[in-house]
Design a protein around this motif. Structure first.
Motif, PDB file in Angstrom:
ATOM      1  N   ASN A  64       0.819  -1.214   0.000  1.00 25.62           N
ATOM      2  CA  ASN A  64       0.000   0.000   0.000  1.00 25.62           C
ATOM      3  C   ASN A  64       0.854   1.265   0.000  1.00 25.62           C
ATOM      4  OD1 ASN A  64      -2.366  -1.436  -0.023  1.00 25.62           O
ATOM      5  ND2 ASN A  64      -2.691  -1.342   2.181  1.00 25.62           N
TER       6      ASN A  64
ATOM      7  N   ILE B 236       0.698   4.284  -2.695  1.00 25.48           N
ATOM      8  CA  ILE B 236       0.399   5.646  -2.242  1.00 25.48           C
ATOM      9  C   ILE B 236       1.510   6.616  -2.646  1.00 25.48           C
ATOM     10  CG2 ILE B 236       0.193   7.105  -0.173  1.00 25.48           C
ATOM     11  CD1 ILE B 236      -1.353   4.715   1.111  1.00 25.48           C
TER      12      ILE B 236
ATOM     13  N   ASP C  27       1.260   7.348  -6.227  1.00 21.86           N
ATOM     14  CA  ASP C  27       0.120   8.232  -6.470  1.00 21.86           C
ATOM     15  C   ASP C  27       0.440   9.674  -6.107  1.00 21.86           C
ATOM     16  OD1 ASP C  27      -1.493   6.266  -7.475  1.00 21.86           O
ATOM     17  OD2 ASP C  27      -2.632   5.931  -5.635  1.00 21.86           O
TER      18      ASP C  27
ATOM     19  N   LEU D 211      -3.669  11.156   1.105  1.00 25.84           N
ATOM     20  CA  LEU D 211      -2.598  10.190   0.878  1.00 25.84           C
ATOM     21  C   LEU D 211      -1.388  10.475   1.757  1.00 25.84           C
ATOM     22  CD1 LEU D 211      -4.397   9.434  -1.577  1.00 25.84           C
ATOM     23  CD2 LEU D 211      -2.310   9.136  -2.894  1.00 25.84           C
TER      24      LEU D 211
ATOM     25  N   SER E 259      -5.240   5.217   1.439  1.00 28.91           N
ATOM     26  CA  SER E 259      -5.444   4.942   0.017  1.00 28.91           C
ATOM     27  C   SER E 259      -6.499   5.881  -0.557  1.00 28.91           C
ATOM     28  CB  SER E 259      -5.893   3.493  -0.188  1.00 28.91           C
ATOM     29  OG  SER E 259      -4.917   2.597   0.286  1.00 28.91           O
TER      30      SER E 259
ATOM     31  N   SER F  73      -3.953   3.569  -6.003  1.00 32.65           N
ATOM     32  CA  SER F  73      -4.657   3.238  -4.753  1.00 32.65           C
ATOM     33  C   SER F  73      -6.140   3.542  -4.816  1.00 32.65           C
ATOM     34  CB  SER F  73      -4.014   3.966  -3.566  1.00 32.65           C
ATOM     35  OG  SER F  73      -4.240   5.358  -3.633  1.00 32.65           O
TER      36      SER F  73
ATOM     37  N   HIS G  42      -9.388  -0.313   5.454  1.00 32.66           N
ATOM     38  CA  HIS G  42      -9.558  -0.225   4.004  1.00 32.66           C
ATOM     39  C   HIS G  42     -10.981  -0.556   3.570  1.00 32.66           C
ATOM     40  CE1 HIS G  42      -5.231   0.141   3.257  1.00 32.66           C
ATOM     41  NE2 HIS G  42      -5.098  -0.702   4.261  1.00 32.66           N
TER      42      HIS G  42
END
Length: 363
Positions: free
Chosen positions: A129, A133, A136, A172, A177, A198, A229
């Motif tokens: 994850n 992230i 992203d 983020l 996410s 994500s 999540h």
């Protein structure tokens, strides 16, 4: 056809799971990191017992199930967002899928190397994850710079985009996410254009040892997923399922029963992934075949007709529809019609999962 990508750290069972899902031995599954370099791609049939039940009603021997694509992606390591391991390739491959299936190692075996050195499924999830992230955040920074330039030319759409990007950036930055940010419908639509890693729907595959149906590792994953999540998880034994590749369906059921399991964990994983992708099935049924057609939930009758052939959509007149439950309860098409269970639906009809349909169109 929509795709789901199988991801995770090296040596967690990704390629073994891919072989089980696709019922092939296409992917190498060796005991060393980065066994998979180029992604393996396979078509996976969606298990649906409704096809078998419709078979005698339609008086046919041919069944055609729905299908989705699965992609076996190279193992990830910490630092992938900076190009560590096969990081750049890994992240590029994830951008091309519609949902993510992280495989989490939930078994102990001294003969199988763990890339981090110990079994800790929650740590493994957080490594994956974190890399998504961080990638992203890089993407958001680039998109912010582009949209700030656009906004200087009085672009109102660019201003709305900037507002959402900044909200995402803050979210983020806190280790969350993108798919956990609360958004309105317009923002969700805009989010898709960002293609953030994500933001994709996620289902965790807890890879167990043979003979186990749960342990402390899987409970840790379930607790973590529920609390942190918007995701689901399935318990599978990739090695056991992979061993069944050459078995018939009857042999598979008998073999699984020996382990106290009524259904395949892989079958459950495929069904959940199908739903996670926002997909459902309608049926056509006749003497030639019973077929499950995949459609996106929310599609209307003409769009669903177009899945069969473009001419069906362009010349759409009506859809003759009976629900699966009503047809099975009636026992035959004739009885269903006599009971008034068939109905004619027009262009605005939103097709439901399990609808059995005949499309009328101008050919």
């Amino acid at each position: 056809m929509l795709r789901a990508g199988i991801v995770g750290l090296p040596n967690v069972g990704k390629s073994t799971l891919f072989n089980a899902l696709t019922r092939t031995r296409k992917a190498q599954a060796e005991n060393y990191p980065f066994c998979t370099i180029d992604p393996n791609i396979g078509v996976v049939e969606v298990p649906d017992e409704r096809l078998t039940i419709l078979k005698p009603i339609a008086k046919t021997e041919k069944l055609v199930p729905a299908a989705i694509e699965m992609v076996d992606i190279a193992g990830l390591v910490a630092g992938a967002n900076r190009g560590e391991g096969l990081g750049n390739k890994f992240l590029a491959n994830i951008r091309e899928v519609d949902a993510i299936i992280p495989v989490v190692r939930c078994f102990e075996n001294d003969d199988i190397i763990h890339s981090v050195g110990s079994i800790d499924p929650v740590r493994d999830i957080e490594i994956v994850n974190t890399e998504l992230i961080l990638a992203d955040l890089q993407s958001i920074e680039n998109q912010l710079n582009k949209n700030i330039k656009k906004s200087r030319a009085n672009g109102s759409e660019a201003v709305r985009t900037i507002e959402l990007l900044r909200r995402l950036q803050e979210h983020l930055d806190q280790g969350n996410s993108a798919n956990t940010l609360e958004m309105g419908d317009e923002e969700k639509f805009l989010l898709k254009s960002f293609n953030l890693l994500s933001s994709k729907p996620v289902i965790y595959a807890c890879n167990m040892a043979e003979g186990e149906i749960g342990n402390t590792f899987t409970e840790q994953v379930k607790t973590y997923v529920r609390s942190m999540h918007h995701a689901e998880c399935c318990i599978i034994c990739a090695q056991l399922e992979s061993d069944l590749v050459d078995f018939t369906p009857e042999e598979t059921r008998a073999y699984l029963l020996d382990f106290g399991v009524k259904d395949s964990g892989v079958s459950d994983l495929i069904r959940v992934t199908y739903r996670l992708l926002g997909l459902a099935s309608y049926f056509t049924a006749g003497e030639m075949e019973v077929r499950a057609w995949t459609f996106k939930v929310g599609m209307r009758a003409p769009q669903c007709a177009g899945i069969i052939h473009g001419d069906f959509e362009h010349g759409f007149i009506k859809a003759e529809v009976v629900s699966y439950d009503d047809l099975v309860a009636a026992g035959s098409f004739v009885a269903a019609k006599e009971m008034g269970k068939y109905r004619l639906e027009g262009k605005e009809y939103e097709v439901k999962d399990g609808d059995v349909i005949i499309f009328r169109f101008n050919g």
